[in-house]
Design a protein around this motif. Structure first.
Motif, PDB file in Angstrom:
ATOM      1  N   MET A  76       0.860  -1.189   0.000  1.00  8.54           N
ATOM      2  CA  MET A  76       0.000   0.000   0.000  1.00  8.54           C
ATOM      3  C   MET A  76       0.886   1.225   0.000  1.00  8.54           C
ATOM      4  O   MET A  76       1.798   1.328   0.823  1.00  8.54           O
ATOM      5  CB  MET A  76      -0.788   0.036   1.311  1.00  8.54           C
ATOM      6  CG  MET A  76      -2.148  -0.544   1.230  1.00  8.54           C
ATOM      7  SD  MET A  76      -2.892  -0.414   2.866  1.00  8.54           S
ATOM      8  CE  MET A  76      -4.546  -0.166   2.384  1.00  8.54           C
ATOM      9  N   HIS A  85      -0.080   5.235   8.488  1.00  7.12           N
ATOM     10  CA  HIS A  85       0.468   3.978   8.007  1.00  7.12           C
ATOM     11  C   HIS A  85       1.595   3.438   8.875  1.00  7.12           C
ATOM     12  O   HIS A  85       2.059   2.337   8.667  1.00  7.12           O
ATOM     13  CB  HIS A  85       1.007   4.150   6.587  1.00  7.12           C
ATOM     14  CG  HIS A  85       0.076   3.603   5.577  1.00  7.12           C
ATOM     15  ND1 HIS A  85      -1.016   4.283   5.155  1.00  7.12           N
ATOM     16  CD2 HIS A  85       0.060   2.430   4.925  1.00  7.12           C
ATOM     17  CE1 HIS A  85      -1.672   3.557   4.286  1.00  7.12           C
ATOM     18  NE2 HIS A  85      -1.040   2.427   4.126  1.00  7.12           N
ATOM     19  N   GLY A 131     -11.469  -3.855   0.606  1.00  4.67           N
ATOM     20  CA  GLY A 131     -11.490  -4.851  -0.470  1.00  4.67           C
ATOM     21  C   GLY A 131     -10.288  -4.776  -1.380  1.00  4.67           C
ATOM     22  O   GLY A 131     -10.332  -5.213  -2.532  1.00  4.67           O
ATOM     23  N   ASP A 176     -16.337  -2.545   5.924  1.00  6.06           N
ATOM     24  CA  ASP A 176     -15.300  -3.470   6.374  1.00  6.06           C
ATOM     25  C   ASP A 176     -15.026  -3.253   7.874  1.00  6.06           C
ATOM     26  O   ASP A 176     -14.901  -4.200   8.640  1.00  6.06           O
ATOM     27  CB  ASP A 176     -14.037  -3.204   5.550  1.00  6.06           C
ATOM     28  CG  ASP A 176     -12.992  -4.263   5.730  1.00  6.06           C
ATOM     29  OD1 ASP A 176     -12.718  -4.971   4.763  1.00  6.06           O
ATOM     30  OD2 ASP A 176     -12.438  -4.386   6.841  1.00  6.06           O
TER      31      ASP A 176
HETATM   32  P1  ADP Z   1      -8.883  -5.289   2.376  1.00  8.40           P
HETATM   33  O1  ADP Z   1      -8.398  -4.019   1.734  1.00  8.40           O
HETATM   34  O2  ADP Z   1      -8.522  -6.482   1.570  1.00  8.40           O
HETATM   35  O3  ADP Z   1     -10.338  -5.229   2.732  1.00  8.40           O
HETATM   36  P2  ADP Z   1      -8.348  -5.174   5.248  1.00  8.40           P
HETATM   37  O4  ADP Z   1      -9.680  -5.790   5.632  1.00  8.40           O
HETATM   38  O5  ADP Z   1      -7.137  -5.558   5.999  1.00  8.40           O
HETATM   39  O6  ADP Z   1      -8.036  -5.468   3.691  1.00  8.40           O
HETATM   40  O7  ADP Z   1      -8.453  -3.602   5.302  1.00  8.40           O
HETATM   41  C1  ADP Z   1      -9.614  -2.911   4.987  1.00  8.40           C
HETATM   42  C2  ADP Z   1      -9.325  -1.497   4.577  1.00  8.40           C
HETATM   43  O8  ADP Z   1      -8.753  -0.774   5.667  1.00  8.40           O
HETATM   44  C3  ADP Z   1      -8.284  -1.344   3.456  1.00  8.40           C
HETATM   45  O9  ADP Z   1      -8.821  -1.516   2.179  1.00  8.40           O
HETATM   46  C4  ADP Z   1      -7.821   0.069   3.687  1.00  8.40           C
HETATM   47  O10 ADP Z   1      -8.744   0.992   3.156  1.00  8.40           O
HETATM   48  C5  ADP Z   1      -7.810   0.159   5.185  1.00  8.40           C
HETATM   49  N1  ADP Z   1      -6.481  -0.142   5.749  1.00  8.40           N
HETATM   50  C6  ADP Z   1      -6.013  -1.346   6.104  1.00  8.40           C
HETATM   51  N2  ADP Z   1      -4.776  -1.281   6.597  1.00  8.40           N
HETATM   52  C7  ADP Z   1      -4.427   0.012   6.558  1.00  8.40           C
HETATM   53  C8  ADP Z   1      -3.277   0.755   6.936  1.00  8.40           C
HETATM   54  N3  ADP Z   1      -2.201   0.165   7.442  1.00  8.40           N
HETATM   55  N4  ADP Z   1      -3.296   2.082   6.759  1.00  8.40           N
HETATM   56  C9  ADP Z   1      -4.378   2.676   6.233  1.00  8.40           C
HETATM   57  N5  ADP Z   1      -5.489   2.056   5.861  1.00  8.40           N
HETATM   58  C10 ADP Z   1      -5.541   0.745   6.023  1.00  8.40           C
END
Ligand code: ADP
Length: 246
Positions: A76, A85, A131, A176
């Motif tokens: 990312m 982050h 997602g 989510d």
């Molecule tokens: P996915 O993107 O496959 O749904 P996750 O369920 O782990 O994966 O995360 C959901 C959402 O949360 C991500 O799509 C992103 O928008 C946000 N996210 C996850 N990890 C981070 C991070 N380290 N920093 C910023 N946003 C994050």
């Protein structure tokens, strides 16, 4: 933030119905040095996938005399999301997503065709809105197809989830974060083989069946968009050169 009401009068906060996907756009061949590449917008997600190889596995001892090894890096960008982050470089989550994505493609690429080789898959999340692992897999499948690397099928991925008793497809970030279940799934559409299934939260047996049905219906739409993106450069050539292009 207090938990928002995710479904109001049967509609989700972004106006979607429970079984409605976000808009998806895919463009191919955007990285000139790559063997295959794709840029995808899926709702507010923006993703680049690039594939290199097959090439000699390096260092040599990592090569397998029977098949190609697949390497995958999901990452990312630091500006992809509003949230902090932390320090740069792969975190635990990125390492996990890289691993499960690699496993999806190990099972779909004809790896036996390329002994002692490696195929590298890079997935870069430019903008994240929930997602992204599904978007990354879906985009990487297109990048691989355009690279000409032989696969048994062109997989897609999408997540289904649950808000209270309502099963929903393609969760955005807010959903989510606050839904009661989130289940990303990757599927090979030709025989509906499941290549990835993860689950956060819980579903009853009935809800699970419903979720899988919604995923397969969404898959028909996603597969069509993938195939159109793969064909487009050839169709553009045919339109440009007409009968001269054989
Ligand atoms: P996915 O993107 O496959 O749904 P996750 O369920 O782990 O994966 O995360 C959901 C959402 O949360 C991500 O799509 C992103 O928008 C946000 N996210 C996850 N990890 C981070 C991070 N380290 N920093 C910023 N946003 C994050």
């Amino acid at each position: 933030m207090e938990k928002p009401q995710l479904i109001v009068n049967g509609l989700r906060l972004d106006g979607r119905k429970p079984d409605e996907l976000r808009p998806i756009k895919i463009e191919t061949d955007i990285i000139k040095n790559a063997s295959g590449s794709a840029y995808m917008e899926w709702g507010n997600n923006k993703v680049i996938a690039a594939v290199y190889g097959p090439k000699e596995a390096l260092p040599k001892h990592t090569g397998d005399p029977e098949k190609a090894i697949i390497k995958c890096v999901y990452s990312m960008t630091p500006f992809s999301s509003l949230e902090e982050h932390g320090r740069s470089g792969p975190n635990r989550r990125a390492i996990e997503i890289s691993k499960v994505t690699k496993e999806v493609f190990e099972n779909i690429i004809l790896v036996e065709n390329f002994p002692r080789s490696e195929i590298d898959i890079f997935i870069e999340i430019l903008q994240a809105d929930g997602g992204t692992r599904a978007a990354g897999i879906t985009a990487a499948a297109v990048a691989l197809a355009t690279s000409g690397i032989p696969m048994r099928d062109i997989p897609y991925a999408v997540s289904a989830g649950r808000v209270g008793d309502t099963v929903i497809i393609d969760l955005n970030k807010l959903e989510d974060n606050y839904s009661d279940a989130d289940m990303p799934v990757a599927i090979a559409p030709r025989n509906n083989e499941i290549l990835l299934m993860q689950m956060d939260g819980g579903l009853t047996r009935e809800q699970f069946k419903k979720a899988l049905e919604m995923i397969k219906n969404a898959g028909k739409v996603i597969t069509k968009i993938q195939r159109e993106a793969i064909k487009k450069p050839y169709e553009d050539l045919i339109n440009k050169y007409g009968a001269k292009y054989e």
